[in-house]
Enzyme design. Structure first.
Site, PDB file in Angstrom:
ATOM      1  N   HIS A  77       0.847  -1.187   0.000  1.00 49.26           N
ATOM      2  CA  HIS A  77       0.000   0.000   0.000  1.00 49.26           C
ATOM      3  C   HIS A  77       0.889   1.246   0.000  1.00 49.26           C
ATOM      4  O   HIS A  77       2.086   1.163   0.259  1.00 49.26           O
ATOM      5  CB  HIS A  77      -0.905   0.004   1.233  1.00 49.26           C
ATOM      6  CG  HIS A  77      -0.095  -0.060   2.482  1.00 49.26           C
ATOM      7  ND1 HIS A  77       0.584   1.022   2.972  1.00 49.26           N
ATOM      8  CD2 HIS A  77       0.208  -1.099   3.283  1.00 49.26           C
ATOM      9  CE1 HIS A  77       1.254   0.667   4.037  1.00 49.26           C
ATOM     10  NE2 HIS A  77       1.063  -0.617   4.252  1.00 49.26           N
ATOM     11  N   ASP A 340       4.144  -4.751   3.784  1.00 49.69           N
ATOM     12  CA  ASP A 340       5.598  -4.799   3.564  1.00 49.69           C
ATOM     13  C   ASP A 340       6.251  -6.150   3.870  1.00 49.69           C
ATOM     14  O   ASP A 340       6.969  -6.715   3.050  1.00 49.69           O
ATOM     15  CB  ASP A 340       6.293  -3.678   4.355  1.00 49.69           C
ATOM     16  CG  ASP A 340       5.934  -3.658   5.834  1.00 49.69           C
ATOM     17  OD1 ASP A 340       5.132  -4.502   6.265  1.00 49.69           O
ATOM     18  OD2 ASP A 340       6.469  -2.794   6.562  1.00 49.69           O
TER      19      ASP A 340
HETATM   20  C1  LIG Z   1       6.404 -14.034   9.053  1.00 46.90           C
HETATM   21  C2  LIG Z   1       5.749 -12.983   9.873  1.00 46.90           C
HETATM   22  N1  LIG Z   1       4.644 -13.280  10.575  1.00 46.90           N
HETATM   23  C3  LIG Z   1       4.034 -12.316  11.301  1.00 46.90           C
HETATM   24  C4  LIG Z   1       4.539 -11.064  11.366  1.00 46.90           C
HETATM   25  C5  LIG Z   1       3.834 -10.035  12.225  1.00 46.90           C
HETATM   26  N2  LIG Z   1       3.573  -8.831  11.499  1.00 46.90           N
HETATM   27  C6  LIG Z   1       4.167  -7.711  11.835  1.00 46.90           C
HETATM   28  S1  LIG Z   1       3.732  -6.466  10.799  1.00 46.90           S
HETATM   29  C7  LIG Z   1       2.692  -7.437   9.882  1.00 46.90           C
HETATM   30  C8  LIG Z   1       1.924  -6.963   8.683  1.00 46.90           C
HETATM   31  C9  LIG Z   1       1.602  -5.505   8.648  1.00 46.90           C
HETATM   32  O1  LIG Z   1       2.691  -4.767   8.939  1.00 46.90           O
HETATM   33  P1  LIG Z   1       2.865  -3.196   8.922  1.00 46.90           P
HETATM   34  O2  LIG Z   1       4.166  -2.907   9.576  1.00 46.90           O
HETATM   35  O3  LIG Z   1       1.662  -2.521   9.413  1.00 46.90           O
HETATM   36  O4  LIG Z   1       3.078  -3.084   7.385  1.00 46.90           O
HETATM   37  P2  LIG Z   1       2.456  -2.153   6.273  1.00 46.90           P
HETATM   38  O5  LIG Z   1       0.973  -2.341   6.329  1.00 46.90           O
HETATM   39  O6  LIG Z   1       2.888  -0.763   6.551  1.00 46.90           O
HETATM   40  O7  LIG Z   1       3.034  -2.641   4.972  1.00 46.90           O
HETATM   41  C10 LIG Z   1       2.732  -8.709  10.412  1.00 46.90           C
HETATM   42  C11 LIG Z   1       1.928  -9.815   9.842  1.00 46.90           C
HETATM   43  C12 LIG Z   1       5.699 -10.802  10.617  1.00 46.90           C
HETATM   44  N3  LIG Z   1       6.277  -9.602  10.601  1.00 46.90           N
HETATM   45  N4  LIG Z   1       6.296 -11.775   9.894  1.00 46.90           N
END
Ligand SMILES: Cc1ncc(C[n+]2csc(CCOP(=O)(O)OP(=O)(O)O)c2C)c(N)n1
Length: 469
Positions: A77, A340
């Protein structure tokens, strides 16, 4: 001003000066916007989009004698406000500054001049920045504009290919900001296209049928390699806090306040187009901060955590299947939007930025440093897979944030691409023994073991409830 008006405003506790003092020329956002783009790469992927800095000079268009046969996109996004948890931390630091009873000296002095905090409305947290919710009417770095510009770039780049491909489904994870980005992109493509937006659930119960495997991975442990990450010296954060505190006696900024200032800088750029906070750091501090983020991401969501290879295999496996079926599938354009870390997991399995040398926490490396997280997944990141045909053969290659990134061991094809069969062997090798569902213990949250939405969207129709996360 009429005297009565001034008295009324003063009685209401409102300043009479603000509306009548024009900002000084050197403090006007108008002149400052656009002057901070050189620091975007150092902001841990939280600041505005930028193209991949180490472009090898390979044209993004396939060579003239070749014809595109399939395009896939996995995109993040666009520029957003902080998440709720990050927003809370930033508000804490802002409160500490607000409570300071004296005028600020030195680099924080800008706060004395009617500085307005960039989070004005708690409902904006987690959301894309837009022209509407920006706190500056001329903010050029909104997620909205980024997605719309990206769509125009996509149209221009694939003009000929898109002539015959105007009807397709687009896929978005069910986070509001991801959905909104996909919608802005679609809106910007215009009404010559007939697009169906499929919103794929990112709840853990979606299991493997997801664009965000991170949420369906209960076995993932962010602290698995915390000892390595913690070995990195964060003295630079202490130095920043000490510097601010020395300039302003009695201000007790902590190391974590100093860390918050970096994301304050990044998110303020997304919301305002400019941030005085970004000017607090020395270039050396920005480099250390950026590497600290590379190191954390490498061991939490990248090649430093072996389990990630299985997590990223969920999408890579589907992507390869689409590539192999390209002749038979009517749909030739596969655009998907997600978060991300999910893109990072996928790139890790693909091995595009993996040189088999683990990142070192004892120092900031320069020559041995391929893994720059912010270069791969800034806000608005876009990873394209191109399949094209030249004479009788097919080739695959990747375009990451406007730069063609060849596979290190398979780039002999036209435009430094990888011959399709060779590519399938390579991908098989990367995914060998990698099972997302098992490695993540996904069975504890779901019994969906396969990613099917690319193939069954037409009959299933994905319209998951949007989440503010
Ligand atoms: C393999 C894995 N499982 C679970 C997580 C937990 N986790 C942390 S952030 C996230 C997704 C959304 O992250 P965000 O930092 O809000 O990213 P953005 O929407 O800005 O791309 C997840 C699933 C992770 N980072 N990696």
């Amino acid at each position: 001003m009429l005297l009565e008006t001034a008295v009324l405003l003063a009685a209401a506790g409102l300043s009479t000066t603000r509306a009548f003092v024009l900002p000084k020329r050197d403090r006007s956002d108008f002149y400052q916007i656009g002057t901070q783009e050189h620091i975007f790469p150092y902001l841990a992927g939280a600041g505005p989009y930028f193209s991949y800095p180490e472009n090898y000079g390979i044209p993004v268009d396939p060579p003239k004698e070749c014809k595109i046969t399939q395009v896939q996109l996995l995109a993040r996004h666009g520029e957003r406000y902080p998440t709720k948890s990050r927003g809370k931390k930033l508000l804490n630091t802002w409160n500490t500054l607000q409570k300071y009873p004296h005028e600020f000296n030195g680099s924080l002095a800008f706060i004395n001049d009617d500085y307005e905090f960039f989070i004005q409305n708690m409902d904006d947290l987690e959301m894309e920045t837009t022209t509407q919710n920006s706190i500056n009417a001329i903010n050029p770095y909104t997620g909205e504009m980024d997605a719309k510009k990206h769509a125009q770039q996509f149209l221009a780049q694939y003009e000929e290919f898109l002539e015959d491909n105007r009807e397709f489904a687009v896929f978005a994870a069910s986070s509001q900001r991801v959905h909104d980005t996909a919608q802005y992109f679609i809106d910007s493509l215009g009404d010559k296209f007939n697009i169906s937006l499929q919103v794929v659930s990112e709840e853990p119960s979606a299991g493997a049928n997801t664009l965000s495997p991170g949420y369906s991975c209960p076995a993932w442990n962010p602290d698995e390699y915390a000892d390595i990450i913690d070995a990195f010296s964060t003295d630079f954060l202490k130095d920043i806090a000490t510097r601010m505190n020395k300039e302003n006696h009695g201000l007790n900024l902590t190391k974590s306040d100093a860390e918050n200032l970096f994301s304050w800088c990044a998110y303020e750029l997304n919301a305002r187009g400019f941030s005085e906070i970004c000017n607090l750091f020395t270039p050396e501090e920005l480099i250390r901060y950026s590497y600290y983020d590379d190191l954390s991401s490498y061991y939490e969501d990248g090649p430093g955590y072996p389990m990630i290879q299985a997590v990223g295999a969920n999408y890579l496996n589907a992507s390869v299947k689409l590539l192999k079926e390209s002749d038979d599938l009517d749909q030739k354009v596969w655009l998907s939007f997600t978060h991300d870390t999910d893109i990072l997991n996928y790139l890790t399995t693909l091995g595009l930025f993996d040189d088999d040398k683990d990142l070192d926490p004892s120092t900031v490396p320069f020559r041995n440093h391929v893994f720059h997280k912010s270069w791969m997944i800034p806000q608005g990141a876009r990873v394209y897979t191109q399949k094209y045909q030249c004479k009788n053969d097919s080739y695959i290659r990747y375009v990451v944030n406007d730069a063609v990134i060849p596979l290190e061991n398979c780039s002999d094809g036209p435009g430094f691409s990888c011959e399709a069969e060779e590519f399938y062997d390579y991908a098989n090798q990367r995914m060998e023994g990698q099972n997302f569902f098992e490695a993540c213990n996904t069975s504890s949250v779901s019994n969906t073991t396969e990613l099917t939405f690319f193939w069954d969207w037409n009959t299933t129709q994905y319209n998951a409830t949007l989440l503010q996360e």
